[in-house]
Each structure stands twice: as structure tokens, then as C-alpha cells.
Design a protein around this motif. Structure first.
Motif, PDB file in Angstrom:
ATOM      1  N   PRO A 183       4.163   2.191   3.811  1.00 25.20           N
ATOM      2  CA  PRO A 183       4.239   1.211   3.081  1.00 25.20           C
ATOM      3  C   PRO A 183       5.084  -0.084   3.345  1.00 25.20           C
ATOM      4  O   PRO A 183       4.515  -1.404   3.376  1.00 25.20           O
ATOM      5  N   CYS A 242      13.262  -1.496  -0.120  1.00 30.49           N
ATOM      6  CA  CYS A 242      11.986  -0.780  -0.976  1.00 30.49           C
ATOM      7  C   CYS A 242      12.359  -0.071  -2.021  1.00 30.49           C
ATOM      8  O   CYS A 242      13.177   0.910  -1.847  1.00 30.49           O
ATOM      9  N   TYR A 270       6.833   0.834  -5.639  1.00 36.09           N
ATOM     10  CA  TYR A 270       5.771   0.370  -5.341  1.00 36.09           C
ATOM     11  C   TYR A 270       4.886  -0.262  -6.519  1.00 36.09           C
ATOM     12  O   TYR A 270       5.092  -0.007  -7.345  1.00 36.09           O
ATOM     13  N   ALA A 311      -0.097   1.292  -1.664  1.00 36.77           N
ATOM     14  CA  ALA A 311       1.043   1.118  -2.290  1.00 36.77           C
ATOM     15  C   ALA A 311       1.603  -0.259  -1.531  1.00 36.77           C
ATOM     16  O   ALA A 311       1.727  -0.457  -0.450  1.00 36.77           O
ATOM     17  N   PRO A 340       5.071  -2.452  -1.183  1.00 40.31           N
ATOM     18  CA  PRO A 340       6.369  -2.429  -1.445  1.00 40.31           C
ATOM     19  C   PRO A 340       7.014  -3.320  -2.370  1.00 40.31           C
ATOM     20  O   PRO A 340       6.646  -4.557  -2.194  1.00 40.31           O
TER      21      PRO A 340
END
Length: 428
Positions: free
Chosen positions: A278, A343, A346, A366, A368
Motif C-alpha cells: 500500500p 501510514c 487504509y 487499500a 494509505p
């Protein structure tokens, strides 16, 4: 004294050797319990750099016994090549122990690994082509060759013949490749048998007896949590259990004897091979991390995919491994960035996820959710206490600690063995 499991908390290449070095002379045994020569450790001692692929990093620590346990798959040629290379540089390798129950990678599995990956084309998994997956498949299908089989030529021949009866059909009729001869395989497997024989033993017995005597045993995972065959980003994973539970099945030491689990988390994220990632960066920031961090595979030389640190991944790793202590590595690589994103969750098609999505498809899609922290410009490579770090570097570590759910006990600020800040002891 404890049994300590050391695991990677991301997709590998986190710098697990750093934690092994921190424990130093306190460790009596270092055990490789999974994987094979499909991943590597780079250990820097003074001006010397050592790239280890199959051997445990403890082989570089005087007085420490390195162990290749039953959960490992062993390429005999690679093993001997690594031993010879270290001995040529003055490293004593005579204390290495190899489990009689470890499986051996036969040459036909290297061939199958490579041709299968090519056959898959765009659906390839990104394997290293070293025969790891097919050898684990043989193990589960109960047609594998074990180290102990090298010393009974009749049994070895029976196993090789039975395996090739099927595998040659696959090679010839599906992949249009030459069939592999039994004698060719026998010759390769037996070439190094006598050289290895003094190392072969019941390593599970040795390790349990060491713990009975109060000695310290460190279990060193190959690959990492998100490459675990059960708990990783399947099918883009390795073929073994790289999480803390694998230390028990891969060594014969029961979970009741494990005192501590140390997770290694790089201050940013990297991945080699295919699969979802991601926080991956396909911009100048990704190139910055790759170049500053020298992110090229120890074993393959492949450039690693790079991205910002993912606290969701770190928190997931803490949970599935039972991590008690984190070691954050390569904090120095972030020096010079004005802002450092982390991150913290998500977005999956409009739905916020604060934990790993249960479905692989959701993880693949996903997006982030970042929290940006202020960066720092000061050189931190000489810092040896947490308080010596710039305030913003301290804030970064403390915020990560809060997000990933376990204390940060050590911080890597450079590639050398001594370039480490130790906040809390990893022993005791």
C-alpha cells in the motif's frame, strides 16, 4: 536464561542482524529455523561486510554456536560455498550444527522453480528460483529428501527415483524440458555429504539441553511476517512460517520455553518481488529511500520496492507474533526529509480500516491514510542515546511506538554494529 525469537515485522530486509549484534556475547546459540538461501542478512563488522544467505548470522560471533534447524531447506552447494567464503576471510565455522531432519534442495527442484515462474508469466509470484517452494512442497507431500538420507545411499536413491518418476513427466510434457537423470542428482547430493557429516546432529535435543543449562538461544527468522505462508500476503509469500510460531515447529523447542519475541521494523518499508504494497512510492521519494538505504537484495541484487513506514503492518506483526520489543532500523535513512509520512490506516473504497483487511483483495486496493510528522536534517549516525537524537527524530520513534503496540527497545542509526541506540535491554 531465555529463548528469544527474532522476526521481521514487514516484508523482510529489515536488518535482523542488527538485533543479533545487540545481544552479542550474551547469546550462546543462534538458530535459523525456516527458509533457505532465498533471503540474506548483511552484517557489517568494522570495515568488513558479510553477506549471509543460508547461514545464521551468529556464525560471525565468536563463542556462539550457529544452528541450521529442521525447518530449513538446505542447498548443499550454497552451504559449502558460504562456509568456504567465510573461512577464506578468517572466520571459524567449525561450530556449525545442521539438523538431520532438515530437507535438502535437490537440483530438480531448482529447475522446476525457474521454469514454473517463467510459465506463469504475468501471474508469477516473484520467487528467487532457488528451489525453495518445490522443496517445501515435497516436504508436505512426504516425498522430500532429508539431510540424514545422505548417509543411506539406498534410501536416497529410492527417494530420488520416486520423485523423478513424477517430476520428469512435468518437466518433459508440460515445460518441454530435458528429463533429469537419477545419477546426476545422486552425484550432486553426495558430493558434499562427507564434508557436512560432522555438523549433522539432533539439533532439537541440543537446543533443549542448552536451555536446561540456562544458556541463551536466539531463533532468527528468515524472511518476515508478511511473507509467512499462513499470515502473509498470500500467495505472494514464502513457503515457510516466518512468524514466531515457526520458531517452535522449525526447531523442536516448545512455545513454553520462549521468553521474548523481538520484532525488527525498518523506519520505512521495502518489498522485493510481486504482491500488494500500500505505501509503495513510484516517485522521487521512493528513489531517495532506495538510494539512501542501499535497497538492493542481499541474495538477488534486485532493487527493492520502497515506501513509507506502515504502522498498520507493524501493529499486525505485533499481534500475530506476540512481539514484546521492537528494534527500529535505518532511522538515519530518513535524515534530510522535510516531512515524514506514517501510514496509520487504509481507505478501501470509502471504508476506513485501522487493522489489516481480512480479504486480500481489500488489502490490494487499500489506499494509505497518512499522518505527517516533521523531519530532521541533523546527522544522527553518531547518536548513542535516545536523548541525543534530534527532537523530531525522537517524536517519530515515540509516535511509531504508540501506533505499533510494543516498546521500541533499540534504534539503528547506521550500518555498523555499533551504530545503535539501546533504550531497553533485550535480555532480562
Amino acid at each position: 536464561m531465555p529463548a528469544i525469537v527474532l522476526v521481521g515485522a514487514q516484508w523482510g530486509d529489515e536488518g535482523k542482524g542488527k538485533a543479533t549484534d545487540l545481544l552479542g556475547s550474551s547469546v550462546d546459540y543462534v538458530v535459523k529455523f525456516n527458509g533457505g538461501n532465498n533471503a540474506g542478512h548483511t552484517v557489517v563488522i568494522g570495515e568488513e561486510k558479510y553477506a549471509l544467505h543460508l547461514l545464521p548470522s551468529g556464525i560471525l560471533t565468536p563463542g556462539c554456536t550457529p544452528v541450521i534447524a529442521n525447518g530449513v531447506v538446505v542447498d548443499l552447494g550454497v552451504l559449502i560455498e558460504e562456509l568456504d567464503g567465510l573461512e577464506a576471510r578468517g572466520v571459524d565455522t567449525s561450530s556449525l550444527l545442521v539438523s538431520a531432519n532438515a530437507h535438502v534442495i535437490p537440483p530438480y527442484n531448482r529447475v522446476l522453480d525457474k521454469v514454473t515462474e517463467r510459465f506463469l508469466g504475468k501471474r508469477r509470484l516473484g520467487t528467487t528460483g532457488r528451489g525453495i517452494g518445490p522443496t517445501y512442497a515435497d516436504k508436505m507431500s512426504r516425498v522430500g529428501v532429508r539431510v540424514q538420507d545422505l548417509y543411506d545411499e539406498s534410501i536416497l536413491r529410492q527417494k530420488v527415483t520416486a520423485a523423478l518418476d513424477f517430476k520428469n513427466q512435468v518437466l518433459a510434457k508440460i515445460y518441454n524440458r530435458r528429463a533429469v537423470e537419477v545419477e546426476e542428482v545422486m552425484a550432486e547430493l553426495l558430493r558434499h555429504a562427507e564434508r557436512v557429516r560432522p555438523m549433522v546432529t539432533d539439533t532439537a535435543l541440543v537446543l533443549n539441553q542448552a536451555l536446561d543449562r540456562g544458556e541463551t538461544v536466539l531463533f532468527e527468522a528468515g524472511q518476515a511476517t508478511l511473507l509467512d505462508v499462513d499470515h502473509g500476503t498470500y500467495p505472494f509469500v514464502t513457503s515457510s512460517n516466518a512468524t514466531s510460531g515457526g520458531a517452535c515447529t522449525g526447531s523442536g523447542v516448545p512455545p513454553t520455553r520462549v521468553d521474548r519475541v523481538v520484532g525488527i521494523l525498518k523506519a520505512y518499508s521495502t518489498r522485493v518481488g510481486e504482491g500488494p504494497f500500500p505505501t509503495e512510492l513510484d516517485d522521487e521519494h521512493g528513489e531517495f529511500l532506495r538510494n539512501q538505504g542501499a535497497e538492493f537484495g542481499t541474495t538477488t541484487g534486485r532493487p527493492r520496492r520502497c515506501g513509507w513506514v506502515d504502522a498498520v503492518v507493524g501493529r499486525y506483526a505485533q499481534r500475530v507474533n506476540g512481539i514484546t520489543d521492537f528494534v527500529i532500523t535505518k532511522l538515519d535513512v530518513l535524515t534530510g526529509l522535510e516531512r515524514v509520512p506514517v501510514c496509520v490506516g487504509y481507505d478501501v473504497q470509502g471504508t476506513r480500516h485501522d487493522e489489516m483487511p481480512v480479504n486480500q483483495s481489500d488489502f490490494h486496493h487499500a489506499v494509505p491514510v497518512y499522518e505527517e510528522l516533521p523531519g530532521w536534517a541533523e546527522d544522527i549516525s553518531g547518536c548513542r542515546t535516545f536523548e541525543e537524537l534530534p527532537d523530531n527524530a525522537q517524536r517519530y520513534v515515540l509516535r511509531l511506538e504508540e501506533l505499533i503496540g510494543a516498546r521500541v527497545s533499540a534504534i539503528g542509526v547506521g550500518p555498523g554494529r555499533d551504530a545503535t541506540i539501546q533504550r531497553y535491554p533485550l535480555l532480562g
